[in-house]
Design a protein around this motif. Structure first.
Motif, PDB file in Angstrom:
ATOM      1  N   ARG A 286       0.829  -1.207   0.000  1.00  0.00           N
ATOM      2  CA  ARG A 286       0.000   0.000   0.000  1.00  0.00           C
ATOM      3  C   ARG A 286       0.863   1.256   0.000  1.00  0.00           C
ATOM      4  N   ARG A 287       1.875   1.289   0.856  1.00  0.00           N
ATOM      5  CA  ARG A 287       2.764   2.455   0.888  1.00  0.00           C
ATOM      6  C   ARG A 287       3.545   2.579  -0.422  1.00  0.00           C
ATOM      7  N   ARG A 288       3.988   1.451  -0.955  1.00  0.00           N
ATOM      8  CA  ARG A 288       4.722   1.489  -2.219  1.00  0.00           C
ATOM      9  C   ARG A 288       3.845   2.051  -3.338  1.00  0.00           C
ATOM     10  N   LEU A 289       2.573   1.682  -3.335  1.00  0.00           N
ATOM     11  CA  LEU A 289       1.657   2.189  -4.363  1.00  0.00           C
ATOM     12  C   LEU A 289       1.503   3.697  -4.269  1.00  0.00           C
ATOM     13  N   LEU A 290       1.330   4.211  -3.057  1.00  0.00           N
ATOM     14  CA  LEU A 290       1.135   5.654  -2.881  1.00  0.00           C
ATOM     15  C   LEU A 290       2.377   6.443  -3.297  1.00  0.00           C
ATOM     16  N   VAL A 291       3.555   5.959  -2.914  1.00  0.00           N
ATOM     17  CA  VAL A 291       4.798   6.655  -3.274  1.00  0.00           C
ATOM     18  C   VAL A 291       5.015   6.601  -4.786  1.00  0.00           C
ATOM     19  N   ALA A 292       4.852   5.418  -5.367  1.00  0.00           N
ATOM     20  CA  ALA A 292       5.083   5.262  -6.803  1.00  0.00           C
ATOM     21  C   ALA A 292       4.107   6.112  -7.610  1.00  0.00           C
ATOM     22  N   TYR A 293       2.869   6.180  -7.151  1.00  0.00           N
ATOM     23  CA  TYR A 293       1.875   6.959  -7.902  1.00  0.00           C
ATOM     24  C   TYR A 293       2.162   8.450  -7.829  1.00  0.00           C
ATOM     25  N   GLY A 294       2.617   8.896  -6.676  1.00  0.00           N
ATOM     26  CA  GLY A 294       3.000  10.307  -6.577  1.00  0.00           C
ATOM     27  C   GLY A 294       4.134  10.653  -7.526  1.00  0.00           C
ATOM     28  N   LEU A 295       5.128   9.778  -7.621  1.00  0.00           N
ATOM     29  CA  LEU A 295       6.245  10.003  -8.542  1.00  0.00           C
ATOM     30  C   LEU A 295       5.776   9.958  -9.993  1.00  0.00           C
ATOM     31  N   LEU A 296       4.819   9.062 -10.283  1.00  0.00           N
ATOM     32  CA  LEU A 296       4.300   8.972 -11.651  1.00  0.00           C
ATOM     33  C   LEU A 296       3.600  10.262 -12.068  1.00  0.00           C
ATOM     34  N   ALA A 297       2.753  10.792 -11.188  1.00  0.00           N
ATOM     35  CA  ALA A 297       2.061  12.050 -11.502  1.00  0.00           C
ATOM     36  C   ALA A 297       3.065  13.180 -11.715  1.00  0.00           C
ATOM     37  N   LEU A 298       4.122  13.183 -10.911  1.00  0.00           N
ATOM     38  CA  LEU A 298       5.155  14.219 -11.060  1.00  0.00           C
ATOM     39  C   LEU A 298       5.913  14.054 -12.376  1.00  0.00           C
ATOM     40  N   ALA A 299       6.207  12.817 -12.738  1.00  0.00           N
ATOM     41  CA  ALA A 299       6.997  12.567 -13.949  1.00  0.00           C
ATOM     42  C   ALA A 299       6.256  12.940 -15.223  1.00  0.00           C
ATOM     43  N   THR A 300       4.924  12.863 -15.211  1.00  0.00           N
ATOM     44  CA  THR A 300       4.166  13.207 -16.421  1.00  0.00           C
ATOM     45  C   THR A 300       4.058  14.716 -16.645  1.00  0.00           C
ATOM     46  N   THR A 301       4.425  15.505 -15.655  1.00  0.00           N
ATOM     47  CA  THR A 301       4.232  16.959 -15.745  1.00  0.00           C
ATOM     48  C   THR A 301       4.962  17.604 -16.916  1.00  0.00           C
ATOM     49  N   PRO A 302       6.243  17.288 -17.202  1.00  0.00           N
ATOM     50  CA  PRO A 302       6.948  18.007 -18.275  1.00  0.00           C
ATOM     51  C   PRO A 302       6.742  17.432 -19.681  1.00  0.00           C
ATOM     52  N   LEU A 303       5.925  16.383 -19.843  1.00  0.00           N
ATOM     53  CA  LEU A 303       5.802  15.748 -21.161  1.00  0.00           C
ATOM     54  C   LEU A 303       5.393  16.736 -22.245  1.00  0.00           C
ATOM     55  N   TRP A 304       4.402  17.569 -21.959  1.00  0.00           N
ATOM     56  CA  TRP A 304       3.850  18.449 -22.991  1.00  0.00           C
ATOM     57  C   TRP A 304       4.806  19.571 -23.393  1.00  0.00           C
ATOM     58  N   THR A 305       5.856  19.769 -22.586  1.00  0.00           N
ATOM     59  CA  THR A 305       6.807  20.838 -22.917  1.00  0.00           C
ATOM     60  C   THR A 305       7.938  20.366 -23.828  1.00  0.00           C
ATOM     61  N   ALA A 306       8.074  19.042 -24.008  1.00  0.00           N
ATOM     62  CA  ALA A 306       9.201  18.494 -24.784  1.00  0.00           C
ATOM     63  C   ALA A 306       8.998  18.748 -26.271  1.00  0.00           C
ATOM     64  N   THR A 307      10.026  19.291 -26.914  1.00  0.00           N
ATOM     65  CA  THR A 307       9.951  19.579 -28.355  1.00  0.00           C
ATOM     66  C   THR A 307      11.045  18.874 -29.149  1.00  0.00           C
ATOM     67  N   ALA A 308      11.946  18.173 -28.467  1.00  0.00           N
ATOM     68  CA  ALA A 308      13.040  17.462 -29.139  1.00  0.00           C
ATOM     69  C   ALA A 308      12.945  15.976 -28.820  1.00  0.00           C
ATOM     70  N   VAL A 309      13.322  15.156 -29.790  1.00  0.00           N
ATOM     71  CA  VAL A 309      13.217  13.706 -29.629  1.00  0.00           C
ATOM     72  C   VAL A 309      14.026  13.191 -28.442  1.00  0.00           C
ATOM     73  N   PRO A 310      15.299  13.586 -28.263  1.00  0.00           N
ATOM     74  CA  PRO A 310      16.058  13.066 -27.110  1.00  0.00           C
ATOM     75  C   PRO A 310      15.429  13.419 -25.768  1.00  0.00           C
ATOM     76  N   LEU A 311      14.922  14.655 -25.635  1.00  0.00           N
ATOM     77  CA  LEU A 311      14.304  15.068 -24.392  1.00  0.00           C
ATOM     78  C   LEU A 311      13.021  14.280 -24.131  1.00  0.00           C
ATOM     79  N   LEU A 312      12.215  14.097 -25.182  1.00  0.00           N
ATOM     80  CA  LEU A 312      10.978  13.337 -25.039  1.00  0.00           C
ATOM     81  C   LEU A 312      11.269  11.880 -24.672  1.00  0.00           C
ATOM     82  N   ALA A 313      12.329  11.327 -25.254  1.00  0.00           N
ATOM     83  CA  ALA A 313      12.715   9.952 -24.925  1.00  0.00           C
ATOM     84  C   ALA A 313      13.138   9.843 -23.462  1.00  0.00           C
ATOM     85  N   ALA A 314      13.893  10.827 -22.975  1.00  0.00           N
ATOM     86  CA  ALA A 314      14.353  10.802 -21.584  1.00  0.00           C
ATOM     87  C   ALA A 314      13.180  10.919 -20.608  1.00  0.00           C
TER      88      ALA A 314
END
Length: 429
Positions: A286-314
């Motif tokens: 349960r704790r692992r799920l909550l921590v992992a989900y918080g990191l996932l929501a944070l990681a998706t934040t910059p996706l829409w700003t990526a304009t170069a293939v290497p950055l989008l891949a990273a």
């Protein structure tokens, strides 16, 4: 005894030495490969024949919604009558549906016709992943190796999502727009029949005696409903990434890179899954799920700003690294929340939730892409994971397994475990 159980907790080698495991793992891998090819194959075919990402997203969404709605019913039937009885007709109907969809798309049929045939195609998609997970649960019972099995299945799923999109994209762009779906149908037929033939390892059917009450649905468990919301959010990541990466690579004039970028995203998921299964966790799922989900929501934040293939891949790689821990933790919780008689149904609810989230995200990302450009579709994963995280944090108490369930599973795995150790296991959950 407690130390022996503790020593056996990690380790893929120990897991794969489970008697009979390879008899369902190999055909199961072949049978689940088409799952990763279906939606991207539909997206590429319909976009090619209609020229619209919105239409492609709508047909993909119809497929995913029907899959999400019918998958739990398929799981419930598999629990009651056995996996083989459900899998054989499902495989045949699915192959016929894919063939009809290809024919209509190439004939430039109207959108309503494509949507109509997409419904049975999605509804009949074989739920091999949940069936394999149910076989692991039947083989391992309350064994401490169950989290390792959940991790192994996540790795297997993600490996298919590394291979599947690359293969489907290569076939669609290099041979013919319909080639990806043709391969999907062929693999479904061959893999599904081989998996159905493995009758010895399938979980026993839980038929309801005439004088007993009907089995309670897995959906009646509050924790399962919370997990469904979490998996819906994960589905928005898959759907939003799939459509948006397709649009982005088309926009820059390199459509063939689409499969590579999605493969990098899936590879991050697979690598994280391997690591999760090799770790002897001291923190409960349960704790692992909550921590992992918080990191996932944070990681998706910059996706829409990526304009170069290497950055989008990273960024895609980082997003992928965050998905596997959330998926594995969710699937691990099922074993402690749901009785054995409803486990396949529970697994299909979660798989169906991913498909539903993916379908909704595909449609929303397609509409945003058509109206505002290729980067707009990346906002969908951010919105989906943020909303799901809010629900998880609010209702996290429902994810705690009942004490009686945990103690009975611990007793089945190690009768000599001390009471104080059981209390620690409950606290860590």
């Amino acid at each position: 005894m407690a130390s022996a159980v503790k020593d056996s907790r990690p380790g893929y080698g120990h897991l794969l030495r489970t008697p009979g495991a390879w008899t369902f793992l190999l055909p199961g891998f072949l049978a689940r490969q088409p799952f990763a090819m279906l939606t991207i194959g539909i997206t590429l075919l319909v976009q090619s024949t209609t020229g619209s990402y919105g239409s492609a997203g709508a047909v993909t969404a119809a497929t995913g919604v029907s899959m999400a709605l019918f998958a739990p019913q398929s799981g419930k039937l598999a629990d009651r009558f056995g996996q083989r009885a459900v899998l054989l007709p499902g495989v045949l109907i699915h192959v016929a549906g894919v063939a009809a969809l290809i024919t209509l798309a190439l004939a430039h049929a109207p959108l309503w016709a494509l949507l109509a045939v997409a419904v049975p195609t999605g509804a009949s998609t074989p739920q091999v992943g949940p069936m394999v997970r149910a076989r692991w649960a039947a083989q391992l019972g309350g064994s401490p190796l169950m989290p390792t099995a959940a991790a192994f299945e996540s790795v297997t799923d993600e490996f298919t999502f590394v291979v599947g999109p690359v293969l489907a994209t290569a076939l669609c762009t290099g041979i013919h727009p319909a080639a990806g779906l043709v391969a999907e149908a062929a693999l479904t037929l061959a893999g599904g029949l081989l998996f159905a033939a493995q009758r010895r390892t399938q979980p026993p059917a839980h038929r309801t005696p005439a004088d007993d009450r009907p089995h309670a649905s897995a959906l009646s468990v509050p924790g399962v409903r919370v997990l469904i919301v979490a998996f819906l959010g994960i589905g928005t990541v898959f759907g939003g990434m799939q459509v948006s990466l397709t649009a982005f690579t088309q926009h820059i004039g390199h459509p063939g890179i689409n499969g590579v970028l999605y493969g990098i995203f899936a590879a991050g998921n697979m690598l994280a899954g391997i690591a999760c299964g090799a770790i002897a966790w001291k923190v409960g799922p349960r704790r692992r799920l909550l921590v992992a989900y918080g990191l996932l929501a944070l990681a998706t934040t910059p996706l829409w700003t990526a304009t170069a293939v290497p950055l989008l891949a990273a960024i895609g790689l980082v997003v992928g690294l965050c998905i596997a821990p959330a998926l594995i933790s969710g699937y691990t919780l099922v074993e402690s929340l749901v009785p054995a008689a409803a486990r396949t149904e529970a697994f299909t609810w979660l798989t169906g939730a991913v498909a539903l989230g993916q379908a909704a995200a595909s449609s929303a990302a397609g509409q945003l892409t058509d109206r505002f450009g290729p980067s707009a579709g990346f906002l969908v994963p951010l919105a989906g994971t943020a909303l799901a995280l809010a629900v998880l944090l609010t209702l996290r108490a429902h994810l705690a397994p009942r004490a009686s369930t945990v103690v009975s599973q611990t007793s089945a795995a190690a009768a000599g475990t001390a009471p104080e150790e059981r209390e620690r296991e409950l606290a860590s959950a």
